[in-house]
Motif scaffolding. Structure first.
Motif, PDB file in Angstrom:
ATOM      1  N   ILE A 119       0.833  -1.202   0.000  1.00 23.90           N
ATOM      2  CA  ILE A 119       0.000   0.000   0.000  1.00 23.90           C
ATOM      3  C   ILE A 119       0.869   1.255   0.000  1.00 23.90           C
ATOM      4  O   ILE A 119       0.664   2.178  -0.793  1.00 23.90           O
ATOM      5  CB  ILE A 119      -0.945   0.011   1.217  1.00 23.90           C
ATOM      6  N   ILE A 120       1.864   1.270   0.897  1.00 23.59           N
ATOM      7  CA  ILE A 120       2.709   2.468   1.040  1.00 23.59           C
ATOM      8  C   ILE A 120       3.589   2.688  -0.185  1.00 23.59           C
ATOM      9  O   ILE A 120       3.718   3.810  -0.688  1.00 23.59           O
ATOM     10  CB  ILE A 120       3.574   2.363   2.315  1.00 23.59           C
ATOM     11  N   LYS A 121       4.194   1.604  -0.688  1.00 24.15           N
ATOM     12  CA  LYS A 121       5.136   1.744  -1.793  1.00 24.15           C
ATOM     13  C   LYS A 121       4.463   1.714  -3.167  1.00 24.15           C
ATOM     14  O   LYS A 121       4.815   2.494  -4.053  1.00 24.15           O
ATOM     15  CB  LYS A 121       6.187   0.630  -1.738  1.00 24.15           C
ATOM     16  N   GLY A 122       3.515   0.798  -3.350  1.00 23.25           N
ATOM     17  CA  GLY A 122       2.998   0.548  -4.696  1.00 23.25           C
ATOM     18  C   GLY A 122       1.690   1.218  -5.043  1.00 23.25           C
ATOM     19  O   GLY A 122       1.321   1.266  -6.221  1.00 23.25           O
ATOM     20  N   ILE A 123       0.956   1.723  -4.036  1.00 24.95           N
ATOM     21  CA  ILE A 123      -0.365   2.281  -4.321  1.00 24.95           C
ATOM     22  C   ILE A 123      -0.492   3.731  -3.862  1.00 24.95           C
ATOM     23  O   ILE A 123      -0.941   4.596  -4.624  1.00 24.95           O
ATOM     24  CB  ILE A 123      -1.463   1.424  -3.657  1.00 24.95           C
ATOM     25  N   LEU A 124      -0.104   4.004  -2.619  1.00 28.42           N
ATOM     26  CA  LEU A 124      -0.353   5.313  -2.028  1.00 28.42           C
ATOM     27  C   LEU A 124       0.256   6.496  -2.779  1.00 28.42           C
ATOM     28  O   LEU A 124      -0.435   7.510  -2.976  1.00 28.42           O
ATOM     29  CB  LEU A 124       0.118   5.317  -0.572  1.00 28.42           C
ATOM     30  N   PRO A 125       1.532   6.425  -3.219  1.00 29.76           N
ATOM     31  CA  PRO A 125       2.140   7.624  -3.833  1.00 29.76           C
ATOM     32  C   PRO A 125       1.341   8.197  -4.997  1.00 29.76           C
ATOM     33  O   PRO A 125       1.117   9.410  -5.072  1.00 29.76           O
ATOM     34  CB  PRO A 125       3.515   7.117  -4.283  1.00 29.76           C
ATOM     35  N   HIS A 126       0.908   7.345  -5.923  1.00 25.57           N
ATOM     36  CA  HIS A 126       0.137   7.837  -7.073  1.00 25.57           C
ATOM     37  C   HIS A 126      -1.359   7.644  -6.883  1.00 25.57           C
ATOM     38  O   HIS A 126      -2.167   8.393  -7.425  1.00 25.57           O
ATOM     39  CB  HIS A 126       0.566   7.106  -8.353  1.00 25.57           C
ATOM     40  N   GLY A 127      -1.722   6.630  -6.075  1.00 29.15           N
ATOM     41  CA  GLY A 127      -3.136   6.308  -5.896  1.00 29.15           C
ATOM     42  C   GLY A 127      -3.922   7.391  -5.200  1.00 29.15           C
ATOM     43  O   GLY A 127      -5.135   7.511  -5.406  1.00 29.15           O
ATOM     44  N   ILE A 128      -3.245   8.203  -4.393  1.00 30.84           N
ATOM     45  CA  ILE A 128      -3.926   9.282  -3.689  1.00 30.84           C
ATOM     46  C   ILE A 128      -4.490  10.319  -4.663  1.00 30.84           C
ATOM     47  O   ILE A 128      -5.417  11.067  -4.350  1.00 30.84           O
ATOM     48  CB  ILE A 128      -2.959   9.942  -2.664  1.00 30.84           C
ATOM     49  N   ILE A 129      -3.925  10.358  -5.868  1.00 20.87           N
ATOM     50  CA  ILE A 129      -4.449  11.231  -6.927  1.00 20.87           C
ATOM     51  C   ILE A 129      -5.266  10.427  -7.930  1.00 20.87           C
ATOM     52  O   ILE A 129      -6.369  10.824  -8.320  1.00 20.87           O
ATOM     53  CB  ILE A 129      -3.300  11.954  -7.665  1.00 20.87           C
ATOM     54  N   GLU A 130      -4.738   9.282  -8.330  1.00 20.33           N
ATOM     55  CA  GLU A 130      -5.348   8.499  -9.407  1.00 20.33           C
ATOM     56  C   GLU A 130      -6.734   7.968  -9.053  1.00 20.33           C
ATOM     57  O   GLU A 130      -7.678   8.098  -9.840  1.00 20.33           O
ATOM     58  CB  GLU A 130      -4.423   7.339  -9.777  1.00 20.33           C
ATOM     59  N   ILE A 131      -6.865   7.363  -7.877  1.00 17.68           N
ATOM     60  CA  ILE A 131      -8.145   6.743  -7.512  1.00 17.68           C
ATOM     61  C   ILE A 131      -9.270   7.770  -7.396  1.00 17.68           C
ATOM     62  O   ILE A 131     -10.342   7.584  -7.991  1.00 17.68           O
ATOM     63  CB  ILE A 131      -7.995   5.910  -6.220  1.00 17.68           C
ATOM     64  N   PRO A 132      -9.082   8.890  -6.659  1.00 21.97           N
ATOM     65  CA  PRO A 132     -10.155   9.888  -6.613  1.00 21.97           C
ATOM     66  C   PRO A 132     -10.497  10.462  -7.986  1.00 21.97           C
ATOM     67  O   PRO A 132     -11.669  10.781  -8.257  1.00 21.97           O
ATOM     68  CB  PRO A 132      -9.587  10.984  -5.692  1.00 21.97           C
ATOM     69  N   THR A 133      -9.492  10.575  -8.861  1.00 18.96           N
ATOM     70  CA  THR A 133      -9.754  11.115 -10.205  1.00 18.96           C
ATOM     71  C   THR A 133     -10.607  10.157 -11.026  1.00 18.96           C
ATOM     72  O   THR A 133     -11.548  10.572 -11.709  1.00 18.96           O
ATOM     73  CB  THR A 133      -8.423  11.399 -10.940  1.00 18.96           C
ATOM     74  N   ILE A 134     -10.304   8.870 -10.946  1.00 13.14           N
ATOM     75  CA  ILE A 134     -11.106   7.857 -11.644  1.00 13.14           C
ATOM     76  C   ILE A 134     -12.535   7.860 -11.094  1.00 13.14           C
ATOM     77  O   ILE A 134     -13.515   7.777 -11.852  1.00 13.14           O
ATOM     78  CB  ILE A 134     -10.480   6.460 -11.494  1.00 13.14           C
ATOM     79  N   LEU A 135     -12.666   7.961  -9.787  1.00 15.57           N
ATOM     80  CA  LEU A 135     -13.994   7.999  -9.171  1.00 15.57           C
ATOM     81  C   LEU A 135     -14.751   9.270  -9.566  1.00 15.57           C
ATOM     82  O   LEU A 135     -15.979   9.236  -9.743  1.00 15.57           O
ATOM     83  CB  LEU A 135     -13.881   7.905  -7.653  1.00 15.57           C
ATOM     84  N   LEU A 136     -14.036  10.379  -9.716  1.00 14.96           N
ATOM     85  CA  LEU A 136     -14.657  11.616 -10.185  1.00 14.96           C
ATOM     86  C   LEU A 136     -15.245  11.431 -11.578  1.00 14.96           C
ATOM     87  O   LEU A 136     -16.393  11.825 -11.852  1.00 14.96           O
ATOM     88  CB  LEU A 136     -13.613  12.740 -10.197  1.00 14.96           C
ATOM     89  N   ALA A 137     -14.468  10.816 -12.467  1.00  7.63           N
ATOM     90  CA  ALA A 137     -14.946  10.563 -13.830  1.00  7.63           C
ATOM     91  C   ALA A 137     -16.175   9.670 -13.812  1.00  7.63           C
ATOM     92  O   ALA A 137     -17.163   9.921 -14.514  1.00  7.63           O
ATOM     93  CB  ALA A 137     -13.836   9.929 -14.663  1.00  7.63           C
ATOM     94  N   CYS A 138     -16.137   8.618 -12.994  1.00 12.03           N
ATOM     95  CA  CYS A 138     -17.266   7.682 -12.931  1.00 12.03           C
ATOM     96  C   CYS A 138     -18.501   8.338 -12.329  1.00 12.03           C
ATOM     97  O   CYS A 138     -19.627   8.026 -12.728  1.00 12.03           O
ATOM     98  CB  CYS A 138     -16.874   6.453 -12.125  1.00 12.03           C
ATOM     99  N   ALA A 139     -18.291   9.236 -11.367  1.00 12.94           N
ATOM    100  CA  ALA A 139     -19.425   9.939 -10.765  1.00 12.94           C
ATOM    101  C   ALA A 139     -20.166  10.761 -11.809  1.00 12.94           C
ATOM    102  O   ALA A 139     -21.406  10.771 -11.850  1.00 12.94           O
ATOM    103  CB  ALA A 139     -18.936  10.842  -9.625  1.00 12.94           C
ATOM    104  N   TYR A 140     -19.413  11.431 -12.674  1.00 13.85           N
ATOM    105  CA  TYR A 140     -20.055  12.219 -13.736  1.00 13.85           C
ATOM    106  C   TYR A 140     -20.667  11.309 -14.793  1.00 13.85           C
ATOM    107  O   TYR A 140     -21.685  11.657 -15.398  1.00 13.85           O
ATOM    108  CB  TYR A 140     -19.067  13.211 -14.343  1.00 13.85           C
ATOM    109  N   GLY A 141     -20.056  10.154 -15.020  1.00 15.40           N
ATOM    110  CA  GLY A 141     -20.661   9.195 -15.930  1.00 15.40           C
ATOM    111  C   GLY A 141     -22.000   8.714 -15.415  1.00 15.40           C
ATOM    112  O   GLY A 141     -22.982   8.620 -16.165  1.00 15.40           O
ATOM    113  N   LEU A 142     -22.077   8.441 -14.099  1.00 23.49           N
ATOM    114  CA  LEU A 142     -23.347   8.037 -13.488  1.00 23.49           C
ATOM    115  C   LEU A 142     -24.365   9.169 -13.541  1.00 23.49           C
ATOM    116  O   LEU A 142     -25.552   8.930 -13.790  1.00 23.49           O
ATOM    117  CB  LEU A 142     -23.112   7.615 -12.036  1.00 23.49           C
TER     118      LEU A 142
END
Length: 203
Positions: A119-142
């Motif tokens: 989580i700390i090495k492989g997900i958190l550094p970029h995921g803190i931006i990437e995951i919310p951005t993907i969810l933002l796109a999906c929210a507008y799609g919904l």
């Protein structure tokens, strides 16, 4: 660009933001807790990612290739799924579920000692931006999917004011600054993933 109007509209999207987070969290739980039940589907999803990763690792300037592939894959998918939401929001919902389950499944494969490290090495550094951005796109799609459904129902009612169609047109005008914002955020996330995350994982 209507960034100010877009940011103001975020306040009207709070229920959709909450919904996509809850769906993502539940999907993550399914991938984590019931990994055996979904292993065939999830392994098929991961096999393609693994092949791409292996092919890029062997290339010269591997980090540059990782950046290009990660950025284009994420940015194109995010923007496409916004507009695929016009098909009654089904595909953005599938994207949330699939991504949540894959992430949960990947973490379920780790030992307890390795999970926090992943989580700390492989997900958190970029995921803190990437995951919310993907969810933002999906929210507008919904949102677009819901408005299309409402517009279709209101079109069948002769006395209807057809307010959903007006709102649909307004949201569609916001997809231009939304798409640019998503591209910028995923560009930053791809830089982090192909540099800091890449370096941490290969320590």
């Amino acid at each position: 660009m209507r960034f100010q109007e877009l940011f103001k509209h975020f306040g009207e999207m709070k229920h959709y933001f909450i919904a996509v987070v809850l769906v993502f969290a539940f999907s993550f739980y399914l991938g984590w807790a019931y990994s055996d039940s979904f292993s065939v589907f999830l392994n098929n999803q991961l096999s393609g990612i693994k092949k791409i990763s292996e092919s890029l690792t062997g290339k010269e300037h591997a980090q540059v290739w990782f950046f290009i592939v990660i950025f284009l894959n994420n940015a194109l998918k995010a923007i496409i799924f916004i507009f695929l939401g016009l098909l009654f929001g089904i595909l953005p919902l599938f994207m949330i579920v699939a991504n949540g389950m894959i992430l949960g499944f990947v973490l379920s494969l780790q030992t307890h000692e390795d999970t926090l490290t992943i989580i700390i090495k492989g997900i958190l550094p970029h995921g803190i931006i990437e995951i919310p951005t993907i969810l933002l796109a999906c929210a507008y799609g919904l949102k677009l999917g819901v408005l299309v459904s409402k517009s279709a129902l209101q079109a069948l009612m002769p006395t209807s004011a057809r307010t959903a169609r007006t709102e649909l047109m307004r949201v569609l005008t916001l997809t231009k600054p939304l798409s640019l914002l998503i591209v910028i955020l995923l560009f930053v996330a791809a830089i982090i993933e192909s540099t800091l995350t890449y370096w941490l994982v290969h320590l």
